[in-house]
Design an enzyme around this catalytic site. Structure first.
Site, PDB file in Angstrom:
ATOM      1  N   CYS A   2      43.380  30.681  39.525  1.00 23.86           N
ATOM      2  CA  CYS A   2      42.490  29.828  40.304  1.00 23.86           C
ATOM      3  C   CYS A   2      43.218  28.540  40.675  1.00 23.86           C
ATOM      4  CB  CYS A   2      41.259  29.442  39.492  1.00 23.86           C
ATOM      5  SG  CYS A   2      40.325  30.876  38.934  1.00 23.86           S
ATOM      6  N   GLY A  28      43.680  31.696  44.768  1.00 26.67           N
ATOM      7  CA  GLY A  28      42.452  32.464  44.566  1.00 26.67           C
ATOM      8  C   GLY A  28      41.743  32.697  45.874  1.00 26.67           C
ATOM      9  N   ASN A 102      40.916  26.296  35.850  1.00 28.84           N
ATOM     10  CA  ASN A 102      42.023  27.240  36.054  1.00 28.84           C
ATOM     11  C   ASN A 102      42.590  27.550  34.682  1.00 28.84           C
ATOM     12  OD1 ASN A 102      45.430  26.924  37.288  1.00 28.84           O
ATOM     13  ND2 ASN A 102      44.241  28.751  36.935  1.00 28.84           N
ATOM     14  N   GLY A 103      42.618  28.823  34.343  1.00 24.69           N
ATOM     15  CA  GLY A 103      43.130  29.229  33.033  1.00 24.69           C
ATOM     16  C   GLY A 103      42.240  30.297  32.449  1.00 24.69           C
ATOM     17  N   TYR A 244      56.234  33.373  40.599  1.00 28.36           N
ATOM     18  CA  TYR A 244      55.382  34.017  41.610  1.00 28.36           C
ATOM     19  C   TYR A 244      54.245  33.141  42.120  1.00 28.36           C
ATOM     20  CZ  TYR A 244      51.637  37.041  43.386  1.00 28.36           C
ATOM     21  OH  TYR A 244      50.637  37.584  44.137  1.00 28.36           O
TER      22      TYR A 244
HETATM   23  P1  AMP Z   1      52.917  46.384  41.651  1.00 27.74           P
HETATM   24  O1  AMP Z   1      52.677  47.421  42.646  1.00 27.74           O
HETATM   25  O2  AMP Z   1      51.765  46.314  40.687  1.00 27.74           O
HETATM   26  O3  AMP Z   1      54.216  46.511  40.934  1.00 27.74           O
HETATM   27  O4  AMP Z   1      52.904  45.000  42.419  1.00 27.74           O
HETATM   28  C1  AMP Z   1      53.994  44.142  42.452  1.00 27.74           C
HETATM   29  C2  AMP Z   1      53.721  43.045  43.455  1.00 27.74           C
HETATM   30  O5  AMP Z   1      52.568  42.287  43.053  1.00 27.74           O
HETATM   31  C3  AMP Z   1      54.877  42.061  43.595  1.00 27.74           C
HETATM   32  O6  AMP Z   1      55.175  41.968  44.972  1.00 27.74           O
HETATM   33  C4  AMP Z   1      54.350  40.735  43.077  1.00 27.74           C
HETATM   34  O7  AMP Z   1      54.735  39.694  43.941  1.00 27.74           O
HETATM   35  C5  AMP Z   1      52.845  40.882  43.087  1.00 27.74           C
HETATM   36  N1  AMP Z   1      52.205  40.284  41.905  1.00 27.74           N
HETATM   37  C6  AMP Z   1      52.743  39.940  40.731  1.00 27.74           C
HETATM   38  N2  AMP Z   1      51.815  39.439  39.890  1.00 27.74           N
HETATM   39  C7  AMP Z   1      50.647  39.457  40.551  1.00 27.74           C
HETATM   40  C8  AMP Z   1      49.310  39.056  40.228  1.00 27.74           C
HETATM   41  N3  AMP Z   1      49.000  38.560  39.043  1.00 27.74           N
HETATM   42  N4  AMP Z   1      48.342  39.226  41.177  1.00 27.74           N
HETATM   43  C9  AMP Z   1      48.653  39.766  42.375  1.00 27.74           C
HETATM   44  N5  AMP Z   1      49.888  40.158  42.733  1.00 27.74           N
HETATM   45  C10 AMP Z   1      50.888  40.006  41.842  1.00 27.74           C
END
Ligand code: AMP
Length: 462
Positions: A2, A28, A102-103, A244
Site C-alpha cells: 500500500c 496499490g 502500509n505494512g 521491485y
Molecule cells: P511470476 O510469474 O509469479 O514469476 O511473476 C514475476 C513478476 O511479478 C516479475 O516481473 C516481478 O516484477 C513481479 N512481481 C514481483 N513481486 C510482486 C508482487 N508482490 N506483486 C506483483 N508483482 C510482483
C-alpha cells in the site's frame, strides 16, 4: 502493499493528498481513499478502483479541512472488499479518527481474538482495525498517548498516517520495514507532509526533510511538530522495496532507488555473464533499470525488445484457447524483427511463481530469438513475506523447490541466473542500516503468529 500520504496545515489538503496518491499508485491499485479533517469532523471518500477513477472534482471539493490522510491499497491482510478500504474510520469517545496503514501486523489475528472475546465488534477484516480498537480501550488522556499505547501491543510492519482532533499523526514500526518520509511544501513551508515515497513529494513540490525514524511517532498540529519514540529495534528495511516495489525516481533511506537498481544490474552482469549476447532487453517496467545496469557493465547493446501497454487494468475477458498467452500479450508485445535470430539476455527483477516469466520467454522465442538467457536482479524468492508484500505461500514460490537449472527448464529459457545475496548486499552497499531479506533468506526479524483457527469471511459486501 500500500501507499500512504498525509498533510497538515494547508487549505488544499485533500487536493494535495489526491495528487500524492496519484504518485503512489504503483503501491496499490485495488482501492483509494482520502479523509480530511475540519475542526475534528472527518470527511471521507473511499472507493474500489484507481485514484483517477475514485475521485471527481465535486468529491474533492467536499473534503473540507486543513488536514488530510490518504491511502492506495493492494490487499495483503483482509480481502479486497469495500469494507477494508482505507483510511479506516471510526468514532469513539474522543471523537472521530481515520487511519491508513502500509505494512502487515503479524499478531493482528491473536489480538482480534482477544478483543472479540472482550466484546469488540469489528467493521472490517483488515489487520489495521485492531489499532483503532486498542486506542478505544486505552485510558491515556492524549491522542498520541493512546496511539503509542496501541502500537506497543502490535507487532510487525507498519508505516501509518492518522488524523483525529485536527492533528496529523505518523508512525513507523520499530524495525522500519516500510518507508515513510517527512517533508514540507516548498511554497508553504509551514505545511508538513508525510508519504511512503519521495516521488509523491516531487509531484506536489515538497522537499524531503528526513525519514520518519523506526519507532518514531510524529504529531503535527498546525505548524508544530512533535516527535516521540517507542523503543526501536535494529533497523530492518525491506530490501524488496529497492528491488521491485518502490518507484525508481524515489529516494528511500537517503538512497536513490534508480542508482541502486543500476548497481544490482551491474553486479549481476559480473556474477552471471552471457558470452557473445547480441542484446540485453528488460521486462518492462520492473526490469528496466537493472537491465540498463547489466547492459552497461557487460558492454552489450540495450534494447527495448518488449513494449508495454500502460493502459491495461484488470481484464474481465476470459481468454479463448485459440489466443495463447493472452494475459501477458495484453501487457507486453515484442518489437517485430528486433529479436530475430538473436542471442538475448532478458532481465527482470524477480521470479515469483514463474508463470509470467514462462509466458515472456515463449513470447520472445516466438518473436524469433535464437537463445534466451534470463537474468534476475535479486536472489531467488524462497519464502513468503509477512510484512506487507503480497507473495504467495511457500509451496507456490518456484525457487523454494527448484534450482535455477530446473526453473530454466520450466520457463523454457536457455539459462536462468540470479543475483547472489552477497551481490545484492554489495549493490545496496549496506544501505542506511540493515535490511529485511526474509523473502530471500528465511531470516524473519519478527515471527508470524498464526491464528488458533483460520477465520472465515462471514460478511461479504460487493
Ligand atoms: P511470476 O510469474 O509469479 O514469476 O511473476 C514475476 C513478476 O511479478 C516479475 O516481473 C516481478 O516484477 C513481479 N512481481 C514481483 N513481486 C510482486 C508482487 N508482490 N506483486 C506483483 N508483482 C510482483
Amino acid at each position: 502493499m500500500c501507499g500512504v500520504f498525509g498533510i497538515a496545515n494547508h487549505p488544499e489538503a485533500a487536493n494535495l493528498t489526491y495528487l500524492g496518491l496519484h504518485a503512489l499508485q504503483h503501491r496499490g491499485q485495488e482501492s483509494a481513499g482520502v479523509v480530511s479533517s475540519e475542526g475534528g469532523t472527518l470527511h471521507a471518500v473511499r472507493k474500489m478502483g484507481l485514484v483517477a477513477d475514485v475521485f471527481s472534482a465535486d468529491l474533492l471539493r467536499s473534503l473540507h479541512g486543513a488536514v488530510a490522510v490518504g491511502h492506495v491499497r493492494y490487499s495483503t491482510a483482509g480481502g479486497s472488499l469495500p469494507k477494508n478500504i482505507q483510511p479506516l474510520t471510526a468514532e469513539y469517545r474522543h471523537g472521530a479518527v481515520a487511519l491508513a496503514h502500509n505494512g502487515n501486523l503479524v499478531n493482528a489475528e491473536a489480538l482480534r481474538d482477544s478483543l472479540e472475546r472482550d466484546g469488540a465488534i469489528f467493521a472490517s477484516n483488515s489487520d489495521t482495525e485492531v489499532i483503532l480498537q486498542l486506542m478505544a480501550r486505552c485510558p491515556q488522556p492524549t491522542l498520541t498517548g493512546r496511539f503509542a499505547w496501541a502500537l506497543s501491543h502490535v507487532k510487525g510492519a507498519y508505516s501509518l498516517v492518522m488524523t483525529s482532533e485536527d492533528r496529523l499523526v505518523a508512525a513507523r514500526d520499530p524495525f522500519g520495514f516500510r518507508p515513510l518520509i517527512l517533508g514540507r511544501l516548498r511554497s508553504s513551508p509551514r505545511s508538513y507532509v508525510v508519504a511512503s515515497e519521495t516521488c509523491a513529494f516531487d509531484l506536489i513540490e515538497a522537499e524531503a526533510i528526513r525519514d520518519v525514524e523506526p519507532g518514531e511517532i510524529l504529531t503535527i498540529e498546525g505548524e508544530t511538530l512533535r516527535s516521540e519514540r517507542i523503543p526501536s529495534e535494529p533497523k530492518r528495511f525491506c530490501v524488496f522495496e529497492h528491488v521491485y516495489f518502490a518507484r525508481p525516481d524515489s529516494r528511500i533511506n537517503g538512497q536513490g532507488v534508480y542508482e541502486l537498481r543500476l548497481r544490482m544490474g551491474s553486479v549481476l552482469a559480473r556474477e552471471a555473464p552471457v558470452d557473445n549476447a547480441d542484446m540485453v532487453i528488460p521486462v518492462p517496467d520492473s526490469g528496466v533499470v537493472a537491465a540498463l545496469g547489466y547492459a552497461r557493465a557487460a558492454d552489450i547493446p540495450f534494447e527495448m525488445g518488449l513494449i508495454r501497454n500502460h493502459y491495461v487494468g484488470r481484464t474481465f475477458i476470459e481468454p479463448k484457447d485459440s489466443i495463447r498467452h493472452f494475459g501477458v500479450k495484453l501487457k507486453l508485445n515484442p518489437v517485430p524483427g528486433l529479436l530475430d535470430g538473436k542471442k538475448v539476455v532478458v532481465v527482470d527483477d524477480s521470479i515469483v511463481r514463474g508463470t509470467t516469466s514462462r509466458k515472456i520467454v515463449k513470447m520472445i522465442r516466438e518473436a524469433g530469438a535464437a537463445e534466451v538467457h534470463v537474468r534476475i536482479s535479486s536472489p531467488p524468492v524462497i519464502r513468503p513475506c509477512f510484512y506487507g508484500i503480497d507473495t504467495p505461500t511457500r509451496g507456490e514460490l518456484i525457487a523454494n523447490s527448484h534450482s535455477p537449472a530446473e526453473i530454466a527448464r520450466y520457463i523454457t529459457a536457455d539459462s536462468v541466473a540470479y543475483l547472489s545475496p552477497e551481490g545484492l548486499a554489495e549493490a545496496v552497499h549496506g544501505g542506511a542500516g540493515g535490511f529485511c531479506t526474509a523473502c530471500f533468506t528465511g531470516d524473519y526479524p519478527v515471527p508470524f503468529e498464526p491464528p488458533a483457527q483460520r477465520r472465515q469471511l462471514r460478511l461479504v459486501e460487493l
